[in-house]
Scaffold this active site. Sequence first.
Site, mmCIF file in Angstrom:
data_model
loop_
_atom_site.group_PDB
_atom_site.id
_atom_site.type_symbol
_atom_site.label_atom_id
_atom_site.label_comp_id
_atom_site.label_asym_id
_atom_site.label_seq_id
_atom_site.Cartn_x
_atom_site.Cartn_y
_atom_site.Cartn_z
ATOM 1 N N ASN A 217 4.250 3.314 -9.157
ATOM 2 C CA ASN A 217 3.544 4.438 -9.768
ATOM 3 C C ASN A 217 4.559 5.420 -10.314
ATOM 4 O OD1 ASN A 217 4.166 6.455 -7.597
ATOM 5 N ND2 ASN A 217 3.078 4.911 -6.393
ATOM 6 N N ASP A 286 -1.182 1.573 -2.675
ATOM 7 C CA ASP A 286 -2.261 1.214 -1.747
ATOM 8 C C ASP A 286 -2.311 -0.291 -1.486
ATOM 9 O OD1 ASP A 286 -3.186 3.775 -1.239
ATOM 10 O OD2 ASP A 286 -4.302 3.838 -3.136
ATOM 11 N N LYS A 296 10.591 -15.742 -11.403
ATOM 12 C CA LYS A 296 9.852 -15.036 -12.439
ATOM 13 C C LYS A 296 8.654 -15.881 -12.908
ATOM 14 C CE LYS A 296 10.581 -12.989 -16.927
ATOM 15 N NZ LYS A 296 11.272 -13.222 -18.179
ATOM 16 N N PRO A 313 -0.308 -0.743 4.864
ATOM 17 C CA PRO A 313 -0.608 0.104 6.025
ATOM 18 C C PRO A 313 -0.591 1.578 5.626
ATOM 19 C CG PRO A 313 1.616 -0.814 6.166
ATOM 20 C CD PRO A 313 0.955 -1.461 4.991
ATOM 21 N N ASP A 314 -1.445 2.359 6.251
ATOM 22 C CA ASP A 314 -1.461 3.806 6.014
ATOM 23 C C ASP A 314 -0.414 4.436 6.943
ATOM 24 O OD1 ASP A 314 -1.915 6.502 5.862
ATOM 25 O OD2 ASP A 314 -4.093 6.363 6.038
ATOM 26 N N ILE A 315 0.719 4.763 6.375
ATOM 27 C CA ILE A 315 1.860 5.224 7.196
ATOM 28 C C ILE A 315 1.523 6.556 7.872
ATOM 29 C CG2 ILE A 315 4.319 5.824 7.161
ATOM 30 C CD1 ILE A 315 4.538 4.031 4.620
ATOM 31 N N LYS A 345 -9.593 14.396 3.529
ATOM 32 C CA LYS A 345 -8.429 13.540 3.846
ATOM 33 C C LYS A 345 -7.695 14.084 5.066
ATOM 34 C CE LYS A 345 -6.959 11.552 -0.007
ATOM 35 N NZ LYS A 345 -6.308 11.448 -1.309
HETATM 36 N N1 CTP Z 1 0.124 7.766 2.639
HETATM 37 C C1 CTP Z 1 0.828 6.980 3.521
HETATM 38 N N2 CTP Z 1 0.693 5.623 3.499
HETATM 39 C C2 CTP Z 1 -0.157 5.039 2.630
HETATM 40 C C3 CTP Z 1 -0.874 5.825 1.718
HETATM 41 C C4 CTP Z 1 -0.713 7.186 1.740
HETATM 42 O O1 CTP Z 1 1.593 7.524 4.314
HETATM 43 N N3 CTP Z 1 -0.259 3.731 2.632
HETATM 44 C C5 CTP Z 1 0.253 9.221 2.686
HETATM 45 C C6 CTP Z 1 0.869 9.821 1.463
HETATM 46 O O2 CTP Z 1 2.268 9.947 1.612
HETATM 47 C C7 CTP Z 1 0.166 11.180 1.413
HETATM 48 C C8 CTP Z 1 -1.211 10.873 1.902
HETATM 49 O O3 CTP Z 1 -1.066 9.741 2.756
HETATM 50 O O4 CTP Z 1 0.748 12.099 2.296
HETATM 51 C C9 CTP Z 1 -2.151 10.525 0.787
HETATM 52 O O5 CTP Z 1 -3.321 10.029 1.326
HETATM 53 P P1 CTP Z 1 -4.139 8.835 0.645
HETATM 54 O O6 CTP Z 1 -5.430 8.726 1.370
HETATM 55 O O7 CTP Z 1 -3.363 7.626 0.534
HETATM 56 O O8 CTP Z 1 -4.293 9.422 -0.733
HETATM 57 P P2 CTP Z 1 -4.730 8.616 -1.931
HETATM 58 O O9 CTP Z 1 -3.964 7.356 -2.116
HETATM 59 O O10 CTP Z 1 -4.694 9.584 -3.032
HETATM 60 O O11 CTP Z 1 -6.174 8.228 -1.415
HETATM 61 P P3 CTP Z 1 -7.457 8.021 -2.285
HETATM 62 O O12 CTP Z 1 -7.067 6.943 -3.211
HETATM 63 O O13 CTP Z 1 -8.486 7.647 -1.291
HETATM 64 O O14 CTP Z 1 -7.691 9.353 -2.926
#
Ligand code: CTP
Length: 409
Positions: A217, A286, A296, A313-315, A345
């Site tokens: 991104n 995500d 490639k 994973p959501d860190i 959130k």
């Molecule tokens: N974050 C994380 N690990 C992930 C995704 C996000 O640690 N896999 C952290 C980001 O660093 C930030 C926060 O979570 O601090 C953002 O939350 P998130 O729910 O991921 O936001 P978006 O991706 O914008 O979610 P959505 O698409 O549902 O709006």
Amino acid sequence: MRYVSDIAGKNQNRKILLGITGGVAAYKAAELVRRLGDRGIEVHVVMTEAACGFITPATLQALSGHPVYTSMWDGRIDNGMPHIELSRDKAAIVVAPATADFIAKCVHGLADDLLSTLCLARECPLIVAPAMNRQMWEHPATQRNIAQIRRDGITLLGPGSGDQACGETGMGRMLEPGELAEAIAAFLEPKILKGRRVLITAGPTFEPIDAVRGITNRSSGKMGYAIARAAIAAGADVALVSGPVSLAAPVGAAMVRVQSAAEMFAAVQKHVAKADIFIAVAAVADYRSAAPRKHKIKKTEEERLHIDLLPNPDILGWVASRPKPPFSVGFAAESRNLDRYADEKRRRKKVKLMIANLAQDAIGADDNEVSLLDDHGTHRLPRAPKDAVAGEIVRHIAALCDGSRRKPR
Ligand code: CTP
């Protein structure tokens, strides 16, 4: 660009005395005055006679907006004691450039002109930025003097190495004005996070699809790096887990460079137990490819390309739901309904503080406009350069960690 005065560290002494001595790097002092001004630091200049051979007091007066002093016998100070008065209300004396001769004078307590006398009669800290030719720097006498000024508690900034005005290359170059301004601003910050260990994620992640391609991104990492610098300036011990960005590492941060979300997660898992504060600034992808190809992908291979994606994973969620989590801070980039989505959130991820910004405004920009959402409500910050916003976020985190509620704005 001026820092928004409202958020550039209230109640803090941000006045310094800049001493300029006679080296060719004196010309860079003009730029230093500008860079310090950008950071809301008021600069009053004192020059040695030799410095006036390289750059004029009129230039420094115009840039600093204050009279420049060059002589002990200057009648403009009412009590006739400029060598004492000029440093009395200052947070620090900074000598940049500091010649080998000036440093030798400091070591021996010589006071034969206005600047050296001010340095001897000061009550505030002294910071010196050496600038000299490579041989002068390497001379045993200079090296002895440098060791001694360190022992005397004088802060040294630089020197750096590189091309010198004499045509040689080596150690002795004064640090660049931007680097000096950043270090001086950090020195002036109150050490509100002293003794705290702060773990920060920053930048994008890169999820490989094949040997050369991937999902990423447009996050630049600027906000996360600014927060790392602000935390370091506030006295914290900072570990910065960074995705791929083209930014210089913050001086003093323990860097962990990663590419993918999985690598970022592994680095956070490794360091989190020691952290008092976790700030998730990274724009973590995500999804990742379920089976990244080793080679490639050729476009002739398949007519339609299907990439099977798995969620990452959501860190932040993982950190915040540990049995004894660090004080956890998240960032929410939204394109609409900013406060509502960000607060949802915050509750969902169980973080103490969520920083909300408009994705379309923040990504890649040098400025940011954020809201801070915590148990006490929503605090809006005015649009400002990311470094100033980072300073305010760090002050807010320190206040929340200390359990002292900030006054609503
Ligand atoms: N974050 C994380 N690990 C992930 C995704 C996000 O640690 N896999 C952290 C980001 O660093 C930030 C926060 O979570 O601090 C953002 O939350 P998130 O729910 O991921 O936001 P978006 O991706 O914008 O979610 P959505 O698409 O549902 O709006």
